[in-house]
Motif scaffolding. Structure first.
Motif, PDB file in Angstrom:
ATOM      1  N   ALA A  33       0.839  -1.193   0.000  1.00 47.57           N
ATOM      2  CA  ALA A  33       0.000   0.000   0.000  1.00 47.57           C
ATOM      3  C   ALA A  33       0.879   1.249   0.000  1.00 47.57           C
ATOM      4  CB  ALA A  33      -0.907   0.003   1.217  1.00 47.57           C
ATOM      5  N   PRO A  34       0.467   2.273  -0.735  1.00 48.76           N
ATOM      6  CA  PRO A  34       1.253   3.516  -0.762  1.00 48.76           C
ATOM      7  C   PRO A  34       1.384   4.112   0.642  1.00 48.76           C
ATOM      8  CG  PRO A  34      -0.532   3.563  -2.385  1.00 48.76           C
ATOM      9  CD  PRO A  34      -0.727   2.340  -1.556  1.00 48.76           C
ATOM     10  N   GLY A  35       2.584   4.509   0.971  1.00 45.88           N
ATOM     11  CA  GLY A  35       2.836   5.187   2.234  1.00 45.88           C
ATOM     12  C   GLY A  35       3.058   4.277   3.428  1.00 45.88           C
ATOM     13  N   ILE A  36       2.927   2.981   3.251  1.00 44.60           N
ATOM     14  CA  ILE A  36       3.143   2.065   4.374  1.00 44.60           C
ATOM     15  C   ILE A  36       4.634   1.757   4.467  1.00 44.60           C
ATOM     16  CG2 ILE A  36       2.701  -0.244   5.316  1.00 44.60           C
ATOM     17  CD1 ILE A  36       0.303   1.562   5.544  1.00 44.60           C
ATOM     18  N   THR A  37       5.226   2.186   5.548  1.00 43.46           N
ATOM     19  CA  THR A  37       6.638   1.912   5.799  1.00 43.46           C
ATOM     20  C   THR A  37       6.753   0.572   6.530  1.00 43.46           C
ATOM     21  OG1 THR A  37       6.572   3.007   7.938  1.00 43.46           O
ATOM     22  CG2 THR A  37       7.126   4.376   6.012  1.00 43.46           C
ATOM     23  N   LEU A  38       7.951   0.037   6.593  1.00 44.93           N
ATOM     24  CA  LEU A  38       8.165  -1.213   7.313  1.00 44.93           C
ATOM     25  C   LEU A  38       7.748  -1.089   8.780  1.00 44.93           C
ATOM     26  CD1 LEU A  38       9.121  -4.138   7.358  1.00 44.93           C
ATOM     27  CD2 LEU A  38      11.442  -3.287   7.767  1.00 44.93           C
ATOM     28  N   PRO A  39       8.169  -0.033   9.487  1.00 46.91           N
ATOM     29  CA  PRO A  39       7.733   0.081  10.887  1.00 46.91           C
ATOM     30  C   PRO A  39       6.206   0.187  11.028  1.00 46.91           C
ATOM     31  CG  PRO A  39       9.633   1.477  10.516  1.00 46.91           C
ATOM     32  CD  PRO A  39       9.200   0.977   9.168  1.00 46.91           C
ATOM     33  N   LEU A  40       5.560   0.934  10.153  1.00 40.13           N
ATOM     34  CA  LEU A  40       4.107   1.068  10.218  1.00 40.13           C
ATOM     35  C   LEU A  40       3.433  -0.276   9.925  1.00 40.13           C
ATOM     36  CD1 LEU A  40       1.695   2.921  10.617  1.00 40.13           C
ATOM     37  CD2 LEU A  40       1.877   3.564   8.207  1.00 40.13           C
ATOM     38  N   GLY A  41       3.901  -0.968   8.912  1.00 41.36           N
ATOM     39  CA  GLY A  41       3.354  -2.286   8.581  1.00 41.36           C
ATOM     40  C   GLY A  41       3.543  -3.283   9.711  1.00 41.36           C
ATOM     41  N   LEU A  42       4.723  -3.243  10.343  1.00 43.34           N
ATOM     42  CA  LEU A  42       4.966  -4.146  11.475  1.00 43.34           C
ATOM     43  C   LEU A  42       4.042  -3.824  12.652  1.00 43.34           C
ATOM     44  CD1 LEU A  42       8.861  -4.421  11.545  1.00 43.34           C
ATOM     45  CD2 LEU A  42       7.225  -6.194  10.889  1.00 43.34           C
ATOM     46  N   GLY A  43       3.851  -2.549  12.906  1.00 41.17           N
ATOM     47  CA  GLY A  43       2.959  -2.154  13.998  1.00 41.17           C
ATOM     48  C   GLY A  43       1.529  -2.612  13.746  1.00 41.17           C
ATOM     49  N   ILE A  44       1.048  -2.435  12.517  1.00 44.43           N
ATOM     50  CA  ILE A  44      -0.293  -2.895  12.161  1.00 44.43           C
ATOM     51  C   ILE A  44      -0.359  -4.416  12.260  1.00 44.43           C
ATOM     52  CG2 ILE A  44      -1.945  -3.104  10.254  1.00 44.43           C
ATOM     53  CD1 ILE A  44      -0.876  -0.324   9.296  1.00 44.43           C
TER      54      ILE A  44
END
Length: 141
Positions: A33-44
């Motif tokens: 997804a656009p704008g999803i960083t690795l840290p954000l994806g891991l948190g989700i």
């Protein structure tokens, strides 16, 4: 089909849908997804999988009770036993390693791909097989 058998089939097929939808659809797609960083994806991912695992534990309890009452064939009983072992392996052996790793990544550390992630996926594939076995051998005796 009695109520306990119907509950066994329904619980396992609902669980199957959740695993397929989350582990094999949502989890890999979120990182595209656009704008999803690795840290954000891991948190989700941590939030989603923590919730999934809680629901899986509840469904396992339902399945254990339903199988005890319904007394389905040996394939369904073996499938529920396999589910208990597979979920325990994920929660006790693999998830803690993944959580420690994601803590380090979220803290900014650069790390190579994790073999624990591959182990989790392999356990998910085995869970899918066990859920299909339980659901369909109970639904179609």
């Amino acid at each position: 089909m009695n109520a306990a058998s119907a509950l066994t089939a329904a619980s396992s097929l609902v669980w199957l849908g959740m695993v397929l939808g989350i582990s094999f659809l949502e989890a890999p797609l979120k990182f595209r997804a656009p704008g999803i960083t690795l840290p954000l994806g891991l948190g989700i991912g941590r939030l989603v999988f923590r919730a999934l695992n809680r629901v899986e534990l509840a469904l396992l309890v339902v399945l254990l009770a339903a199988v005890a009452i319904a007394r389905p064939g040996p394939a369904a009983v073996a499938g529920v036993g396999a589910l208990a072992l597979l979920l325990a392996a994920q929660l006790i052996l693999v998830r803690p390693r993944l959580n420690r790793r994601s803590d380090r990544v979220l803290a900014g550390e650069q790390m190579p791909r994790s073999r624990a992630h591959h182990a989790y996926v392999a356990l998910e594939v085995a869970k899918v097989a066990a859920l299909v076995t339980v659901g369909f051998t109970t639904l179609l005796p």
